[in-house]
Design a protein around this motif. Structure first.
Motif, PDB file in Angstrom:
ATOM      1  N   LYS A  42       8.461  12.778   5.555  1.00  0.00           N
ATOM      2  CA  LYS A  42       7.091  12.262   5.369  1.00  0.00           C
ATOM      3  C   LYS A  42       6.653  12.348   3.903  1.00  0.00           C
ATOM      4  CE  LYS A  42       6.377  11.337   9.623  1.00  0.00           C
ATOM      5  NZ  LYS A  42       6.511   9.924   9.998  1.00  0.00           N
ATOM      6  N   GLU A  45       8.260   9.699   1.933  1.00  0.00           N
ATOM      7  CA  GLU A  45       7.630   8.387   2.146  1.00  0.00           C
ATOM      8  C   GLU A  45       6.420   8.239   1.230  1.00  0.00           C
ATOM      9  OE1 GLU A  45       6.600   7.680   6.253  1.00  0.00           O
ATOM     10  OE2 GLU A  45       8.679   7.779   6.907  1.00  0.00           O
ATOM     11  N   ILE A  49       5.835   5.604  -1.957  1.00  0.00           N
ATOM     12  CA  ILE A  49       4.649   4.769  -2.224  1.00  0.00           C
ATOM     13  C   ILE A  49       4.156   5.026  -3.650  1.00  0.00           C
ATOM     14  CG2 ILE A  49       2.232   4.325  -1.585  1.00  0.00           C
ATOM     15  CD1 ILE A  49       2.982   4.910   1.322  1.00  0.00           C
ATOM     16  N   ARG A  50       4.109   6.309  -4.025  1.00  0.00           N
ATOM     17  CA  ARG A  50       3.629   6.667  -5.371  1.00  0.00           C
ATOM     18  C   ARG A  50       4.528   6.046  -6.452  1.00  0.00           C
ATOM     19  NH1 ARG A  50       3.378  12.543  -5.153  1.00  0.00           N
ATOM     20  NH2 ARG A  50       5.407  12.417  -6.124  1.00  0.00           N
ATOM     21  N   MET A  53       4.049   2.323  -6.716  1.00  0.00           N
ATOM     22  CA  MET A  53       2.828   1.964  -7.465  1.00  0.00           C
ATOM     23  C   MET A  53       3.067   2.045  -8.968  1.00  0.00           C
ATOM     24  SD  MET A  53       0.421   1.008  -5.473  1.00  0.00           S
ATOM     25  CE  MET A  53       1.452   0.353  -4.174  1.00  0.00           C
ATOM     26  N   ILE A  56       5.009  -1.076 -10.230  1.00  0.00           N
ATOM     27  CA  ILE A  56       4.466  -2.445 -10.100  1.00  0.00           C
ATOM     28  C   ILE A  56       4.179  -3.047 -11.481  1.00  0.00           C
ATOM     29  CG2 ILE A  56       2.367  -3.721  -9.403  1.00  0.00           C
ATOM     30  CD1 ILE A  56       2.492  -2.249  -6.735  1.00  0.00           C
ATOM     31  N   LYS A  61       6.024  -6.543  -7.150  1.00  0.00           N
ATOM     32  CA  LYS A  61       4.663  -6.435  -6.587  1.00  0.00           C
ATOM     33  C   LYS A  61       4.527  -5.327  -5.548  1.00  0.00           C
ATOM     34  CE  LYS A  61       3.745 -10.613  -8.420  1.00  0.00           C
ATOM     35  NZ  LYS A  61       2.778 -10.884  -9.435  1.00  0.00           N
ATOM     36  N   GLY A  62       5.623  -4.627  -5.311  1.00  0.00           N
ATOM     37  CA  GLY A  62       5.548  -3.553  -4.320  1.00  0.00           C
ATOM     38  C   GLY A  62       6.536  -3.790  -3.190  1.00  0.00           C
ATOM     39  N   ILE A  63       6.347  -3.053  -2.108  1.00  0.00           N
ATOM     40  CA  ILE A  63       7.324  -3.110  -1.011  1.00  0.00           C
ATOM     41  C   ILE A  63       6.644  -3.296   0.344  1.00  0.00           C
ATOM     42  CG2 ILE A  63       9.039  -1.648  -2.168  1.00  0.00           C
ATOM     43  CD1 ILE A  63       7.975   0.711  -0.404  1.00  0.00           C
TER      44      ILE A  63
ATOM     45  N   ILE B  89      -4.750   3.200   0.642  1.00  0.00           N
ATOM     46  CA  ILE B  89      -3.324   3.377   0.340  1.00  0.00           C
ATOM     47  C   ILE B  89      -2.561   2.135   0.774  1.00  0.00           C
ATOM     48  CG2 ILE B  89      -1.259   4.759   0.875  1.00  0.00           C
ATOM     49  CD1 ILE B  89      -3.011   7.212   0.869  1.00  0.00           C
ATOM     50  N   ALA B  90      -1.796   1.593  -0.167  1.00  0.00           N
ATOM     51  CA  ALA B  90      -1.023   0.376   0.111  1.00  0.00           C
ATOM     52  C   ALA B  90       0.370   0.523  -0.475  1.00  0.00           C
ATOM     53  CB  ALA B  90      -1.723  -0.823  -0.526  1.00  0.00           C
ATOM     54  N   THR B  91       1.295  -0.291   0.019  1.00  0.00           N
ATOM     55  CA  THR B  91       2.655  -0.259  -0.531  1.00  0.00           C
ATOM     56  C   THR B  91       2.881  -1.426  -1.497  1.00  0.00           C
ATOM     57  OG1 THR B  91       3.477  -1.545   1.340  1.00  0.00           O
ATOM     58  CG2 THR B  91       3.643   0.861   1.504  1.00  0.00           C
ATOM     59  N   LYS B  92       1.912  -2.338  -1.550  1.00  0.00           N
ATOM     60  CA  LYS B  92       2.063  -3.488  -2.469  1.00  0.00           C
ATOM     61  C   LYS B  92       0.700  -3.895  -3.011  1.00  0.00           C
ATOM     62  CE  LYS B  92       1.806  -6.642   1.443  1.00  0.00           C
ATOM     63  NZ  LYS B  92       2.455  -7.677   2.228  1.00  0.00           N
ATOM     64  N   ILE B  93       0.691  -4.323  -4.244  1.00  0.00           N
ATOM     65  CA  ILE B  93      -0.538  -4.825  -4.856  1.00  0.00           C
ATOM     66  C   ILE B  93      -0.160  -6.006  -5.742  1.00  0.00           C
ATOM     67  CG2 ILE B  93      -2.425  -4.324  -6.464  1.00  0.00           C
ATOM     68  CD1 ILE B  93      -2.285  -1.388  -5.393  1.00  0.00           C
ATOM     69  N   ASP B  94      -0.704  -7.167  -5.399  1.00  0.00           N
ATOM     70  CA  ASP B  94      -0.392  -8.386  -6.136  1.00  0.00           C
ATOM     71  C   ASP B  94      -1.694  -8.948  -6.701  1.00  0.00           C
ATOM     72  OD1 ASP B  94       0.438 -10.807  -7.085  1.00  0.00           O
ATOM     73  OD2 ASP B  94       1.450 -11.443  -5.243  1.00  0.00           O
ATOM     74  N   THR B 116      -3.377   0.354  -8.414  1.00  0.00           N
ATOM     75  CA  THR B 116      -2.120   1.113  -8.316  1.00  0.00           C
ATOM     76  C   THR B 116      -2.367   2.584  -8.688  1.00  0.00           C
ATOM     77  OG1 THR B 116      -1.473   0.514 -10.569  1.00  0.00           O
ATOM     78  CG2 THR B 116      -0.582  -0.839  -8.819  1.00  0.00           C
ATOM     79  N   VAL B 119      -4.132   4.374  -5.789  1.00  0.00           N
ATOM     80  CA  VAL B 119      -3.248   4.785  -4.690  1.00  0.00           C
ATOM     81  C   VAL B 119      -2.552   6.107  -5.053  1.00  0.00           C
ATOM     82  CG1 VAL B 119      -1.202   4.168  -3.335  1.00  0.00           C
ATOM     83  CG2 VAL B 119      -2.869   2.405  -3.905  1.00  0.00           C
ATOM     84  N   ILE B 120      -2.075   6.184  -6.301  1.00  0.00           N
ATOM     85  CA  ILE B 120      -1.384   7.403  -6.759  1.00  0.00           C
ATOM     86  C   ILE B 120      -2.347   8.599  -6.672  1.00  0.00           C
ATOM     87  CG2 ILE B 120      -0.307   8.525  -8.771  1.00  0.00           C
ATOM     88  CD1 ILE B 120       0.606   5.625  -9.607  1.00  0.00           C
ATOM     89  N   ILE B 123      -3.008   9.797  -3.077  1.00  0.00           N
ATOM     90  CA  ILE B 123      -1.888  10.602  -2.554  1.00  0.00           C
ATOM     91  C   ILE B 123      -1.931  12.017  -3.158  1.00  0.00           C
ATOM     92  CG2 ILE B 123       0.638  10.819  -2.464  1.00  0.00           C
ATOM     93  CD1 ILE B 123       0.716   7.705  -2.289  1.00  0.00           C
ATOM     94  N   VAL B 146       2.100   2.322   6.584  1.00  0.00           N
ATOM     95  CA  VAL B 146       1.125   3.054   5.776  1.00  0.00           C
ATOM     96  C   VAL B 146       0.325   4.013   6.667  1.00  0.00           C
ATOM     97  CG1 VAL B 146      -1.054   2.802   4.508  1.00  0.00           C
ATOM     98  CG2 VAL B 146       0.905   1.445   3.859  1.00  0.00           C
ATOM     99  N   THR B 149       2.616   6.830   7.674  1.00  0.00           N
ATOM    100  CA  THR B 149       2.906   7.725   6.545  1.00  0.00           C
ATOM    101  C   THR B 149       1.707   8.626   6.232  1.00  0.00           C
ATOM    102  OG1 THR B 149       4.448   6.128   5.613  1.00  0.00           O
ATOM    103  CG2 THR B 149       3.614   7.793   4.095  1.00  0.00           C
ATOM    104  N   ASN B 153       1.942  12.612   6.811  1.00  0.00           N
ATOM    105  CA  ASN B 153       1.780  13.540   5.690  1.00  0.00           C
ATOM    106  C   ASN B 153       0.691  14.568   5.964  1.00  0.00           C
ATOM    107  OD1 ASN B 153       3.236  13.191   2.863  1.00  0.00           O
ATOM    108  ND2 ASN B 153       3.317  11.269   3.993  1.00  0.00           N
TER     109      ASN B 153
END
Lengths: 135, 210
Positions: A42, A45, A49-50, A53, A56, A61-63, B89-94, B116, B119-120, B123, B146, B149, B153
């Motif tokens: 966990k 994971e 994500i960190r 970010m 990017i 653009k991320g996953i 919290i996201a895994t992608k940002i466009d 971005t 999000v950091i 967390i 997300v 996760t 956590n």
């Protein structure tokens, strides 16, 4: 063309969490969809994500990520015991983790029974900017 | 692993020797679930002022915001806490998504960069929380990684969790699906916008903040 790359858990087993994350992200950054045997912890994971970010930029653009577990259905006591035994025996190797670059994988839809990858075909593939959905 | 052990030891010591003066309750979840709308509802109800700005464009909250000393009452019970509103919290940002939503390219790139970082930070703040309200949009698929996760956590850090299923006023809302996805947690359906079921949410705060 979409490239899928399988990584057995043994490939990342002896790496530090940081190196594991780097190894996985390096594959995804090369526009490949990664199929990892097992799953990350966990905390890893969250680390993924960190790190995503931090990575990017204009191109990356991320996953999109999803974990499919063979024993994700059912929540009764028997299922919980069964799940704990399976996890004890197989450790983090149970299930499969799918990680794709956000520029290719638009969405991963997960029901306990099935998994759907909705992909995006980008401009460079000659679609003149139109986005195409595939199931 | 070491940080979890340290966190656990700190919590045990705080409880034993009464070092804990304030508890922190965090609002976590994916973007556009309604975290800030809920924060505003709580702050308006108990402090008489809002906490932050809301928008239909994702990632409106791009930095962690703290509102100190909120006192809520329910019957004879009283609870004092600091509320921490976190970026989604996201895994992608466009940034192109923000352009499509009507922002200029310059604004969009700036927003993406700040998002971005947000999000950091969200967390990083996980370890500071004493209890967390996970705010999920009840019209969306609850099985997103997300969501899993974030909750995983919190579980790993032994932080008490309350799941708030927001936007129950919308037709597409499906609380049963959300409850089925997280059967081990209490899930409370609310509409932060209209105040539906908010009292039940306050009641549940006493359970997670014990």
């Amino acid at each position: 063309m979409i490239t899928l790359q399988f990584i057995p858990y043994s490939d990342i087993e002896n790496l530090t969490p940081e190196k594991r994350i780097k190894k996985l992200l390096d594959v995804v950054k090369e526009d490949r969809i990664l199929l990892l045997e097992g799953r990350l912890a966990k905390e890893e994971e969250a680390g993924l994500i960190r790190t995503t970010m931090e990575a990017i930029n204009g191109r990356f653009k991320g996953i999109e990520i999803s974990v499919v577990s063979s024993n994700s259905k059912g929540h009764g006591l028997l299922k919980k015991i069964q799940k704990n035994i399976v996890e004890l025996l197989s450790g983090p190797r149970s299930g499969i983790t799918i990680i794709g670059p956000a520029t290719i994988v638009k969405e991963i839809k997960k029901d306990p029974d099935k998994i759907q990858l909705l992909t995006v075909e980008a401009k460079r593939n000659g679609l003149n900017g139109k986005r195409k959905r595939r199931k | 692993m070491i940080s979890i052990v340290n966190q656990f030891i700190k919590k045990v010591f705080d409880r034993l020797f009464g070092n804990k003066k304030h508890i922190k309750i965090g609002l976590y979840g994916p973007p556009n679930g309604g975290k800030t709308t809920i924060a505003n509802r709580i702050c308006t109800d108990w402090l008489g002022e809002e906490m932050g700005q809301v928008s239909h464009i994702p990632h409106e909250t791009r930095e962690v915001k703290v509102k100190e000393q909120i006192n809520i009452k329910s019957g004879r019970k009283e609870l004092s806490f600091s509320l921490v509103d976190t970026p989604g919290i996201a895994t992608k940002i466009d940034y192109e998504d923000f352009v499509k939503a009507g922002l200029s390219t310059r604004e969009s790139k700036k927003r993406a960069k700040e998002a971005t970082k947000g999000v950091i930070d969200a967390i990083k703040w996980l370890d500071e929380m004493d209890a967390v309200i996970v705010v999920l949009d009840s019209t969306k698929d609850p099985y997103s990684q997300v969501n899993i996760t974030i909750i995983g956590n919190l579980e790993a850090r032994k932080i008490p969790v309350l799941i708030v299923a927001n936007k129950v006023d919308l037709k597409k809302s499906n609380i049963k699906k959300l409850q089925a996805a997280f059967p081990q947690y209490e899930v409370i359906g609310v509409s932060a916008k209209y105040g539906t079921n908010i009292d039940r949410m306050y009641e549940a705060f006493f359970t997670i903040a014990r």
